[in-house]
Design an enzyme around this catalytic site. Structure first.
Site, PDB file in Angstrom:
ATOM      1  N   MET A  97       0.673  -1.729  -0.027  1.00  0.00           N
ATOM      2  CA  MET A  97       0.362  -0.659   0.006  1.00  0.00           C
ATOM      3  C   MET A  97       0.734   1.201  -0.139  1.00  0.00           C
ATOM      4  O   MET A  97       0.534   2.480   0.529  1.00  0.00           O
ATOM      5  CB  MET A  97      -0.711  -0.163   1.130  1.00  0.00           C
ATOM      6  CG  MET A  97      -1.765  -1.106   1.418  1.00  0.00           C
ATOM      7  SD  MET A  97      -3.531  -0.803   1.852  1.00  0.00           S
ATOM      8  CE  MET A  97      -3.105  -1.124   3.608  1.00  0.00           C
ATOM      9  N   GLY A  98       1.749   1.718  -0.588  1.00  0.00           N
ATOM     10  CA  GLY A  98       3.018   2.171   0.113  1.00  0.00           C
ATOM     11  C   GLY A  98       3.593   2.748   0.410  1.00  0.00           C
ATOM     12  O   GLY A  98       3.466   1.805   2.203  1.00  0.00           O
ATOM     13  N   LEU A 152       6.697   3.273   1.469  1.00  0.00           N
ATOM     14  CA  LEU A 152       7.458   1.564   1.415  1.00  0.00           C
ATOM     15  C   LEU A 152       9.436   2.326   2.796  1.00  0.00           C
ATOM     16  O   LEU A 152       9.548   3.455   2.419  1.00  0.00           O
ATOM     17  CB  LEU A 152       8.272   1.947   0.212  1.00  0.00           C
ATOM     18  CG  LEU A 152       7.150   1.041  -0.893  1.00  0.00           C
ATOM     19  CD1 LEU A 152       8.013   1.437  -2.413  1.00  0.00           C
ATOM     20  CD2 LEU A 152       6.308   0.190  -0.452  1.00  0.00           C
ATOM     21  N   GLY A 204      11.108  -3.049   5.827  1.00  0.00           N
ATOM     22  CA  GLY A 204      10.444  -4.077   5.617  1.00  0.00           C
ATOM     23  C   GLY A 204      10.168  -4.594   3.782  1.00  0.00           C
ATOM     24  O   GLY A 204       9.845  -5.241   3.611  1.00  0.00           O
ATOM     25  N   HIS A 205       8.781  -3.145   3.295  1.00  0.00           N
ATOM     26  CA  HIS A 205       9.052  -3.726   2.004  1.00  0.00           C
ATOM     27  C   HIS A 205       9.893  -4.054   1.217  1.00  0.00           C
ATOM     28  O   HIS A 205      10.345  -4.002   0.243  1.00  0.00           O
ATOM     29  CB  HIS A 205       8.264  -2.516   1.439  1.00  0.00           C
ATOM     30  CG  HIS A 205       6.990  -1.802   2.679  1.00  0.00           C
ATOM     31  ND1 HIS A 205       6.884  -0.456   3.188  1.00  0.00           N
ATOM     32  CD2 HIS A 205       5.665  -2.484   2.417  1.00  0.00           C
ATOM     33  CE1 HIS A 205       6.126  -0.813   4.058  1.00  0.00           C
ATOM     34  NE2 HIS A 205       5.069  -2.226   3.169  1.00  0.00           N
ATOM     35  N   GLN A 236     -10.181  -2.633   2.434  1.00  0.00           N
ATOM     36  CA  GLN A 236      -9.550  -3.285   3.496  1.00  0.00           C
ATOM     37  C   GLN A 236     -10.050  -2.824   5.220  1.00  0.00           C
ATOM     38  O   GLN A 236      -9.538  -3.062   5.950  1.00  0.00           O
ATOM     39  CB  GLN A 236      -8.868  -3.872   3.007  1.00  0.00           C
ATOM     40  CG  GLN A 236      -7.158  -3.078   3.507  1.00  0.00           C
ATOM     41  CD  GLN A 236      -6.322  -3.970   3.144  1.00  0.00           C
ATOM     42  OE1 GLN A 236      -5.772  -3.750   1.907  1.00  0.00           O
ATOM     43  NE2 GLN A 236      -4.946  -3.728   3.507  1.00  0.00           N
ATOM     44  N   LYS A 290       5.304 -10.646   8.461  1.00  0.00           N
ATOM     45  CA  LYS A 290       4.685  -8.905  10.559  1.00  0.00           C
ATOM     46  C   LYS A 290       3.331  -9.447  10.258  1.00  0.00           C
ATOM     47  O   LYS A 290       2.275  -8.939  11.556  1.00  0.00           O
ATOM     48  CB  LYS A 290       5.262  -8.329   9.548  1.00  0.00           C
ATOM     49  CG  LYS A 290       4.771  -6.928  10.747  1.00  0.00           C
ATOM     50  CD  LYS A 290       4.811  -5.423  10.367  1.00  0.00           C
ATOM     51  CE  LYS A 290       3.416  -5.788  10.574  1.00  0.00           C
ATOM     52  NZ  LYS A 290       3.084  -3.863  10.325  1.00  0.00           N
ATOM     53  N   SER A 314       6.699  -0.454   9.989  1.00  0.00           N
ATOM     54  CA  SER A 314       5.775  -0.604   9.806  1.00  0.00           C
ATOM     55  C   SER A 314       5.063   1.533   9.593  1.00  0.00           C
ATOM     56  O   SER A 314       5.977   2.017   9.754  1.00  0.00           O
ATOM     57  CB  SER A 314       4.589  -0.791  11.146  1.00  0.00           C
ATOM     58  OG  SER A 314       3.269  -0.313  10.885  1.00  0.00           O
ATOM     59  N   SER A 315       4.242   1.519   8.335  1.00  0.00           N
ATOM     60  CA  SER A 315       4.188   2.017   7.966  1.00  0.00           C
ATOM     61  C   SER A 315       2.821   3.879   8.835  1.00  0.00           C
ATOM     62  O   SER A 315       3.256   4.825   8.640  1.00  0.00           O
ATOM     63  CB  SER A 315       3.009   2.220   6.501  1.00  0.00           C
ATOM     64  OG  SER A 315       3.335   1.584   5.784  1.00  0.00           O
TER      65      SER A 315
HETATM   66  P1  AMP Z   1       1.742  -2.870   3.434  1.00  0.00           P
HETATM   67  O1  AMP Z   1       1.874  -1.715   2.663  1.00  0.00           O
HETATM   68  O2  AMP Z   1       1.773  -2.178   4.769  1.00  0.00           O
HETATM   69  O3  AMP Z   1      -0.007  -3.588   3.255  1.00  0.00           O
HETATM   70  O4  AMP Z   1       3.048  -4.321   3.619  1.00  0.00           O
HETATM   71  C1  AMP Z   1       3.132  -4.166   2.313  1.00  0.00           C
HETATM   72  C2  AMP Z   1       3.574  -5.919   2.385  1.00  0.00           C
HETATM   73  O5  AMP Z   1       5.051  -5.660   2.837  1.00  0.00           O
HETATM   74  C3  AMP Z   1       3.032  -6.979   3.103  1.00  0.00           C
HETATM   75  O6  AMP Z   1       2.696  -7.916   2.551  1.00  0.00           O
HETATM   76  C4  AMP Z   1       3.251  -6.996   4.509  1.00  0.00           C
HETATM   77  O7  AMP Z   1       3.713  -8.231   5.445  1.00  0.00           O
HETATM   78  C5  AMP Z   1       4.489  -6.648   4.686  1.00  0.00           C
HETATM   79  N1  AMP Z   1       5.215  -5.266   5.417  1.00  0.00           N
HETATM   80  C6  AMP Z   1       5.126  -4.257   6.259  1.00  0.00           C
HETATM   81  N2  AMP Z   1       5.650  -4.431   7.075  1.00  0.00           N
HETATM   82  C7  AMP Z   1       6.936  -5.315   7.512  1.00  0.00           C
HETATM   83  C8  AMP Z   1       7.971  -5.521   8.303  1.00  0.00           C
HETATM   84  N3  AMP Z   1       9.033  -4.786   9.104  1.00  0.00           N
HETATM   85  N4  AMP Z   1       8.828  -6.742   7.545  1.00  0.00           N
HETATM   86  C9  AMP Z   1       8.749  -7.397   6.222  1.00  0.00           C
HETATM   87  N5  AMP Z   1       7.294  -7.089   5.782  1.00  0.00           N
HETATM   88  C10 AMP Z   1       6.599  -6.173   6.396  1.00  0.00           C
END
Ligand code: AMP
Length: 286
Positions: free
Chosen positions: A29-30, A32, A35-36, A60, A147, A183-184
């Site tokens: 979801m950007g 970034l 982790g991403h 969601q 995560k 985390s974002s």
């Molecule tokens: P999001 O943009 O937050 O929906 O996350 C996109 C992807 O990045 C999802 O598969 C998350 O599980 C992964 N993700 C988010 N934070 C982390 C992190 N700290 N470590 C590893 N993967 C992450």
């Protein structure tokens, strides 16, 4: 690196390469962060073409959640993707028909617990959009973060139950130096809240230490974890131990399990989890 905004254009570009090249897909979801980027690096190692989607999926988010406030930082995101050697960013404006979807996916059982219990409909929104994105990109492999353990488990089930020919790969949680899972939503934390937030991971580790020293009762471990959280004045939304694969709750840890937590720190709802591996399964040390 190409930035593509429409399904038709993405299909046009991928059509000639699909049969010869291995495609890895990282949905996001950007906003970034490292982790991403760790997912992108895994994708880069495993495939010829790396596609990252950046799409804040309205379906969601619940009515009182942070869809409007969710940080959107496309320019910075694109620069990071470029640096990681991403081939294509798929950045659609909207994936939903103007009148709404007539058909969507529904998660059974697996979303009655943990984040699903607190966020009704959230995982229906996740699987519906991931299914759409899978249909558009048609990757060979897709990488998701551990995560979001419940999300990863549900997506694996979606792949199995709906006979998707896509390998789902989980990547360990990437953390700040003090253990806080990246985390974002960490950007919502004030300096004091940011100092408090690593306690979530500390408590998970404390519980895992107790398990490794011989405590195998889930209730006892949770009691100890809750006491530690209370010391830090953190009231969790949930703190649970569940079978790592089925997400069923357990009384005694006899199979690989996860300890999972969600808690609000200020206005940010943070989640984290770590593995409880039996000695013969012990492979991961996040
Ligand atoms: P999001 O943009 O937050 O929906 O996350 C996109 C992807 O990045 C999802 O598969 C998350 O599980 C992964 N993700 C988010 N934070 C982390 C992190 N700290 N470590 C590893 N993967 C992450």
């Amino acid at each position: 690196m190409n930035v593509i905004e429409t399904t038709a254009e993405l299909r046009r570009i991928l059509a000639p390469v699909r049969s010869q090249q291995h495609i890895a897909f990282v949905p996001t979801m950007g906003c970034l962060h490292e982790g991403h980027l760790s997912l992108m690096r895994k994708a880069r190692r495993l495939a010829d073409i790396v596609i990252v989607s950046i799409y804040v999926n309205p379906m969601q988010f619940g009515p009182n959640e942070d869809f409007d406030a969710y940080p959107r930082t496309f320019e910075a995101d694109a620069a990071l993707c470029e640096k990681e050697g991403v081939d294509i960013i798929f950045h659609p404006h909207n994936l939903y028909p103007a009148d709404g979807l007539r058909i969507s996916l529904k998660v059974d059982e697996l979303d009655n617990c943990l984040c699903g219990a607190a966020r009704p409909g959230h995982f229906d929104g996740v699987v519906t959009v991931v299914n759409m994105l899978f249909n558009i990109v048609q990757p060979d492999i897709a990488i998701f973060g551990e995560k979001d353990w419940q999300q990863l488990s549900i997506i694996r089930c979606m792949g199995d139950d709906l006979q998707m020919n896509i390998e789902i790969i989980g990547e360990p949680t990437y953390r700040e130096a003090d253990g806080l899972a990246m985390s974002s939503r960490n950007r919502y934390l004030s300096p004091d809240e940011r100092n408090l937030a690593p306690r979530l991971h500390e408590v998970l580790q404390y519980m895992r230490d107790a398990f490794e020293q011989g405590e195998s009762s889930a209730a006892a471990l949770i009691r100890q974890g809750r006491a530690k959280l209370a010391d830090a004045a953190i009231e969790p939304e949930y703190l649970e131990i569940r079978d790592a694969n089925s997400l069923q709750s357990v009384t005694t840890i006899e199979t690989p399990c996860r300890i999972l937590i969600a808690a609000k720190i200020g206005s940010a709802r943070l989640i984290d989890n770590i593995p409880l591996d039996l000695p013969e399964h012990a492979m991961e040390t996040v």
